[in-house]
Design an enzyme around this catalytic site. Structure first.
Site, PDB file in Angstrom:
ATOM      1  N   CYS A 170     -16.639  -9.402  66.951  1.00 56.91           N
ATOM      2  CA  CYS A 170     -16.348 -10.662  67.649  1.00 56.91           C
ATOM      3  C   CYS A 170     -15.340 -10.390  68.757  1.00 56.91           C
ATOM      4  CB  CYS A 170     -15.788 -11.699  66.676  1.00 56.91           C
ATOM      5  SG  CYS A 170     -15.492 -13.308  67.442  1.00 56.91           S
ATOM      6  N   GLU A 197     -22.400  -8.886  58.397  1.00 56.78           N
ATOM      7  CA  GLU A 197     -22.280  -9.249  56.983  1.00 56.78           C
ATOM      8  C   GLU A 197     -22.832 -10.639  56.706  1.00 56.78           C
ATOM      9  OE1 GLU A 197     -17.838  -7.252  56.635  1.00 56.78           O
ATOM     10  OE2 GLU A 197     -18.154  -9.337  56.143  1.00 56.78           O
ATOM     11  N   CYS A 254      -7.958 -12.521  61.526  1.00 58.53           N
ATOM     12  CA  CYS A 254      -9.344 -12.264  61.125  1.00 58.53           C
ATOM     13  C   CYS A 254      -9.726 -10.789  61.235  1.00 58.53           C
ATOM     14  CB  CYS A 254     -10.260 -13.106  62.006  1.00 58.53           C
ATOM     15  SG  CYS A 254     -12.002 -12.743  61.802  1.00 58.53           S
ATOM     16  N   CYS A 258     -14.797 -12.844  56.340  1.00 57.01           N
ATOM     17  CA  CYS A 258     -15.714 -12.219  57.283  1.00 57.01           C
ATOM     18  C   CYS A 258     -15.113 -10.983  57.938  1.00 57.01           C
ATOM     19  CB  CYS A 258     -16.219 -13.239  58.299  1.00 57.01           C
ATOM     20  SG  CYS A 258     -15.229 -13.430  59.767  1.00 57.01           S
ATOM     21  N   CYS A 276     -23.736 -17.705  53.962  1.00 62.50           N
ATOM     22  CA  CYS A 276     -22.856 -17.626  55.131  1.00 62.50           C
ATOM     23  C   CYS A 276     -23.326 -16.440  55.962  1.00 62.50           C
ATOM     24  CB  CYS A 276     -21.420 -17.432  54.645  1.00 62.50           C
ATOM     25  SG  CYS A 276     -20.251 -17.214  55.978  1.00 62.50           S
ATOM     26  N   CYS A 332      -9.123 -13.471  66.957  1.00 60.37           N
ATOM     27  CA  CYS A 332      -8.173 -14.314  66.222  1.00 60.37           C
ATOM     28  C   CYS A 332      -7.252 -13.411  65.390  1.00 60.37           C
ATOM     29  CB  CYS A 332      -8.908 -15.295  65.322  1.00 60.37           C
ATOM     30  SG  CYS A 332      -9.994 -16.395  66.267  1.00 60.37           S
TER      31      CYS A 332
HETATM   32  S1  SF4 Z   1     -12.188 -16.226  63.163  1.00 60.13           S
HETATM   33 FE1  SF4 Z   1     -12.923 -14.117  63.456  1.00 60.13          FE
HETATM   34  S2  SF4 Z   1     -15.139 -14.272  63.691  1.00 60.13           S
HETATM   35 FE2  SF4 Z   1     -14.291 -16.360  63.976  1.00 60.13          FE
HETATM   36  S3  SF4 Z   1     -13.993 -16.535  66.183  1.00 60.13           S
HETATM   37 FE3  SF4 Z   1     -12.048 -15.770  65.364  1.00 60.13          FE
HETATM   38  S4  SF4 Z   1     -12.209 -13.517  65.522  1.00 60.13           S
HETATM   39 FE4  SF4 Z   1     -14.274 -14.356  65.756  1.00 60.13          FE
END
Ligand code: SF4
Length: 345
Positions: free
Chosen positions: A113, A93, A120, A335, A106, A117
């Protein structure tokens, strides 16, 4: 096996390849210009390059399409979100953010990923794969088209951890900033990491002019460990040490990002903790109010009024601090949200 995409080569690498195939050195800038400035999508359209040579290139390299397959526009603030699907089905994206006078793009560095996290949507997807330089550049050119002009800034804050795909991100920065191509200044590119210490140190020793943003998320070690698995690899002390090394070496400030979660890390005591961590480092703080549109996540956004108190404490101590509210909340602009929906459909 798929052929390498010719747009993944820097101008210097392209020069080596062209010369080995018998092309004159003087034509290299022209070919690079076709690929990166004019956005050639096939070898045939390179006017002035001999057909025989174009055939040689086509036999060895590809120019794969990287189209945006979906576009959402926020009715609230005009934010545009683009979803790309690449040759193998991997998605990523980009978001075009319209501020009062400036436009920011962005962009993503990975499809998904691996960092995981807890807050997220991208983290919940897991890592599909790293993006290649031309796939990163495709996002830039699509954002530029949406904005109707070159963005004022580019931030690697979309899907993925840029420092876990550093080779491609670094190359995309070199390609973006090449004056025979897109000619976008490195100083207007920000790379944001959740704290990959060795690459922060590597960036400090490189000649790249990009800006560094480090997402601290919070200033409490135990709390951070609950919010990001990266905390188990690199402690806040190590991250701050690397950031200090970066500012000493480059004489540039570092941007620290801190996410405001209601009742979790938004009290005046939390502000004091952050202050204790960063007070000796030339830095600017971005307080980001958590975007709540992330299905299944047990977090609540920090309240703006509490954020203001937090901000005042930092500012009074001499640290430049801004509060940033997520834009495009009606189009799931944080994101990974659109990609997550796509994966689920
Ligand atoms: S915030 Fe989301 S995209 Fe960024 S490092 Fe953590 S899991 Fe990955």
């Amino acid at each position: 096996m798929t052929k390498p995409d010719i747009r993944d080569f820097t101008r210097q690498e392209l020069a080596g390849t062209m010369i080995s195939l018998g092309e004159k050195g003087s034509r290299i800038d022209r070919i690079f210009n076709f690929l990166h400035k004019k956005g050639a999508v096939s070898f045939e359209e390179m006017a002035g390059v001999q057909t025989e040579f174009k055939n040689k290139l086509a036999a060895r390299y590809s120019i794969s399409p990287a189209p945006a397959i979906e576009k959402l526009v926020s009715k609230k603030d005009g934010t545009v979100k683009l979803l790309f699907r690449f040759y193998d089905g991997a998605v990523a994206e980009s978001v075009v953010i319209f501020n009062k006078k400036t436009v920011s793009a962005c962009i993503s560095s990975q499809s998904g990923c691996a960092c995981g996290c807890a807050f997220c949507a991208t983290g919940a997807l897991g890592l599909k794969r790293d993006l290649r330089p031309h796939e990163i550049l495709a996002q830039f050119t699509a954002c530029r088209k949406e904005a109707g002009r070159a963005p004022d800034s580019v931030v690697f804050m979309g899907m993925g951890e840029p420092f876990l795909n550093w080779a491609s991100v670094k190359k995309s920065v070199l390609l973006l900033s090449d004056n025979k191509g897109l000619n976008f200044p490195q100083t207007r590119i920000t790379v944001s990491t959740v704290g990959v210490v060795p690459v922060i140190r590597e960036l400090a020793g490189s000649h790249l002019g990009v800006r560094l943003a480090v997402s601290l998320i919070t200033a409490d070690e135990a709390q951070r460990a609950e919010l990001t698995p990266m905390a188990k690899k690199y402690s806040l002390r190590e991250i701050i040490g690397a950031a200090r090394y970066y500012t000493d070496r480059t004489k540039k400030m570092v941007f620290f990002e801190y996410i405001l979660f209601d009742g979790l890390n938004d009290s005046p005591q939390d502000a004091q903790k952050l202050l204790a961590l960063v007070k000796d480092i030339p830095c600017k703080i971005n307080l980001i109010i958590y975007n709540p549109n992330q299905p299944g996540k047990p977090f609540t956004p920090g309240r703006f009024e509490k954020g203001k108190v937090f901000q005042d404490i930092m500012v009074e101590a001499g640290i430049r601090t801004h509060i940033r509210r997520e834009k495009g909340s009606d189009i799931a602009a944080a994101c990974g949200q659109l990609a997550a929906k796509k994966e689920a459909s």
